[in-house]
Design a protein around this motif. Sequence first.
Motif, PDB file in Angstrom:
ATOM      1  N   LYS A   4       0.825  -1.199   0.000  1.00  0.00           N
ATOM      2  CA  LYS A   4       0.000   0.000   0.000  1.00  0.00           C
ATOM      3  C   LYS A   4       0.868   1.262   0.000  1.00  0.00           C
ATOM      4  O   LYS A   4       1.954   1.288   0.574  1.00  0.00           O
ATOM      5  CB  LYS A   4      -0.923   0.003   1.218  1.00  0.00           C
ATOM      6  CG  LYS A   4      -2.109  -0.933   1.089  1.00  0.00           C
ATOM      7  CD  LYS A   4      -3.170  -0.609   2.130  1.00  0.00           C
ATOM      8  CE  LYS A   4      -4.414  -1.448   1.893  1.00  0.00           C
ATOM      9  NZ  LYS A   4      -5.507  -1.080   2.804  1.00  0.00           N
TER      10      LYS A   4
ATOM     11  N   VAL B 193      -3.806   8.448  -1.421  1.00  0.00           N
ATOM     12  CA  VAL B 193      -3.637   8.588  -2.876  1.00  0.00           C
ATOM     13  C   VAL B 193      -4.491   9.717  -3.448  1.00  0.00           C
ATOM     14  O   VAL B 193      -3.978  10.627  -4.107  1.00  0.00           O
ATOM     15  CB  VAL B 193      -3.947   7.251  -3.579  1.00  0.00           C
ATOM     16  CG1 VAL B 193      -3.956   7.429  -5.095  1.00  0.00           C
ATOM     17  CG2 VAL B 193      -2.913   6.200  -3.192  1.00  0.00           C
TER      18      VAL B 193
ATOM     19  N   GLU C  71      -4.072   0.812  -2.928  1.00  0.00           N
ATOM     20  CA  GLU C  71      -4.713   1.396  -1.755  1.00  0.00           C
ATOM     21  C   GLU C  71      -6.035   0.687  -1.440  1.00  0.00           C
ATOM     22  O   GLU C  71      -6.387   0.495  -0.274  1.00  0.00           O
ATOM     23  CB  GLU C  71      -4.963   2.885  -1.992  1.00  0.00           C
ATOM     24  CG  GLU C  71      -5.528   3.621  -0.800  1.00  0.00           C
ATOM     25  CD  GLU C  71      -5.760   5.089  -1.094  1.00  0.00           C
ATOM     26  OE1 GLU C  71      -5.213   5.931  -0.375  1.00  0.00           O
ATOM     27  OE2 GLU C  71      -6.511   5.397  -2.050  1.00  0.00           O
TER      28      GLU C  71
END
Length: 280
Positions: free
Chosen positions: A2, A7, A249
Amino acid sequence: MKPVFPVEKTIRERTSVRSYEPRALSTKEKDLFHDFIKTLNNPFSVNVNFRLLESSDAWKGEKLGTYGVIKGARDFIGASVPDTDLALEALGYSLEHLVLYAVALGYGTCWLGGTFDRSAFSHAMDLKKGDLFPVITPLGYPADKKRPMESVMRWAAKSDQRKEWKELFFSENFSSPLSKSDAGDFAYALEMTRLAPSAVNKQPWRVVKCQNAFHFYKAKTLKEGKNSVDLQRVDVGIAACHFGLAAAEKNLPGGFKKLPVPNINTSSELIYLFSWVLNS
């Protein structure tokens, strides 16, 4: 693995910074970036070489310059790759990951593909024979006040505009736009892809969802010089980075692979590059 930063928030905060406070990064700050660079990889198994450069790092006392496009920056990141398959895409992928990391920490960056002194930067990069050196970015503290020229450049490059979904993402073929509902869980990754930066904001990536894969194509939207590096391949790598980070993510299944050219009717302006293949 991750991402180490949020993000969507980071992608939406990223903007091209052309005016900087005239102060250099500290040794501690540079070490932070050196350490992060060691963790970087890309899905195309290409070794991307990064160098943190100071404005005084050049040959025979020559200073690194950007023809007035960037003001105040004392530090830059240069990236080079050997001339191999998907090398430019890998460079775009890895450098955008580094750029987003810098943005998440509050630093300013700006992708530069043609407006820098390539000769001086090339000497500072200590390139190997045959290496591709298409882009750099300044790295520093954004100035509080932007120059009038910076606003003009953003307007000219249409920096705040992005193409609509129907222009970028397709289902089964290039005649059928992909809806967000049909994209399912991958709608988020595709939206982050849509927001990726590109040379003069041409957004030269096209993605076709077909069965268990998302196929990435380059749309030739800029004229290429005979001896110039194809910056649009770098742009597709940047877009792929956004897709890959968003997918990681959200724990979305799959990974990037180069496949045989998909059996999808295309024009000569569309070139297949790679795919995101869902895990079976």
